[in-house]
Design an enzyme around this catalytic site. Structure first.
Site, PDB file in Angstrom:
ATOM      1  N   GLU A  40      75.830  -0.644  62.295  1.00  0.00           N
ATOM      2  CA  GLU A  40      76.325  -2.060  62.181  1.00  0.00           C
ATOM      3  C   GLU A  40      75.261  -2.922  62.689  1.00  0.00           C
ATOM      4  OE1 GLU A  40      80.380  -4.269  64.239  1.00  0.00           O
ATOM      5  OE2 GLU A  40      79.361  -2.737  65.429  1.00  0.00           O
ATOM      6  N   LYS A 118      84.138  -6.018  57.658  1.00  0.00           N
ATOM      7  CA  LYS A 118      84.868  -5.167  58.863  1.00  0.00           C
ATOM      8  C   LYS A 118      86.230  -5.875  58.990  1.00  0.00           C
ATOM      9  CE  LYS A 118      83.969  -4.165  63.820  1.00  0.00           C
ATOM     10  NZ  LYS A 118      83.344  -4.543  64.982  1.00  0.00           N
ATOM     11  N   CYS A 156      82.294   0.469  63.238  1.00  0.00           N
ATOM     12  CA  CYS A 156      82.541   0.382  64.745  1.00  0.00           C
ATOM     13  C   CYS A 156      83.888   0.449  65.246  1.00  0.00           C
ATOM     14  CB  CYS A 156      81.900  -0.722  65.217  1.00  0.00           C
ATOM     15  SG  CYS A 156      81.295  -0.578  67.037  1.00  0.00           S
TER      16      CYS A 156
END
Length: 266
Positions: A40, A118, A156
């Protein structure tokens, strides 16, 4: 197929970060890898998400993404990396004060295979990612194919949401690529490993969990097999690991534990 985990120490110098990515791609290609996975925020990273993340955001045909595509084509290797995407007019309500935290999957010919914005933003441990990052307008799973296997994209904090991993597996993913900048803290390294293994075991998939290095993140990138065994783990320094994935291992794990067939809840 052969995959490379690329653990970076990205910083605020975008040019340096892109050079590092190119160096790692060259190394992975030399080792026969078909796909290299970066963390990321590969192209821009600092200890806190702030206004600068918005200022650095570009469209997916901008200079940063174009450089990544050129690097993939130069070395003939597929690339997955995290970058900052500027919202466009087609994203509903345009929010100039927030960017997207986006993963791009680029083919070995330099074409864009997929992009994933995300879904779950990290508003924890005193962080407020959502202050400057906009979540995906539509929380849809994203997969792509490479080297005869199907990969699902996660970023993440997404790792803490098992429903996303299940949806990706149901969509055909045989391996989950979890690109992260996993914030340090009490028990965070243990949680990172536990969650990666759990997502693998629950879904009979490989999990390639790739993180930035300290001090921004914890490091400890790893590849977990479909039965939850950690096949390889890096330490805390910038490094790569090149390993082989087998579709047969996925089939064998799912034959032993066919949870994909037994689950009953939506």
């Amino acid at each position: 197929m052969r995959i490379t985990l690329a653990q970076l120490d990205s910083g605020t110098d975008v040019g340096r970060n892109l050079d590092l990515i190119a160096d790692y791609c060259a190394r992975a290609a030399y080792e026969g890898s078909e796909l290299i996975v970066f963390p990321e925020y590969s192209t821009y990273e600092k200890s806190r998400v702030d206004r600068s993340f918005v200022d650095m955001a570009e469209p997916l045909d901008g200079p940063v993404a174009s450089t990544l595509c050129a690097t993939a084509a130069r070395y003939g290797i597929a690339v997955v990396a995290g970058l900052l995407e500027a919202p466009g007019d087609g994203d509903g309500t345009k929010e100039p004060d927030r960017a997207f935290n986006t993963l791009v999957a680029i083919g070995p010919d330099g074409s864009l295979l997929a992009s994933y914005r995300k879904i779950h933003l990290f508003d924890c441990q005193g962080f407020r990612e959502s202050e400057y990052i906009r979540p995906a307008p539509e929380p849809l799973p994203v997969t792509f194919s490479c080297g005869g296997m199907t990969f699902g994209l996660m970023t993440c904090y997404d790792l803490r949401f098992p429903e996303l991993a299940r949806i990706l597996a149901d969509a055909g993913a045989e391996a989950l690529l979890v690109c992260s900048s996993w914030v340090p803290g009490t028990a965070k390294t243990e949680q990172w490993a536990t969650l990666a293994k759990a997502r693998a075991i629950e879904n009979g998939v490989y999990v390639a969990a790739v993180s930035q290095t300290p001090p921004v993140s914890i490091g400890y990138s790893m590849l977990v097999d479909p039965l939850g065994t950690v096949l390889h783990s890096l330490d805390t320094e910038p490094a790569t690991a090149t390993l082989d994935l087998s579709p047969d291992a996925v089939l064998a794990a799912r034959d032993q534990f066919p949870t994909w067939r037994h689950h009953r809840l939506p």
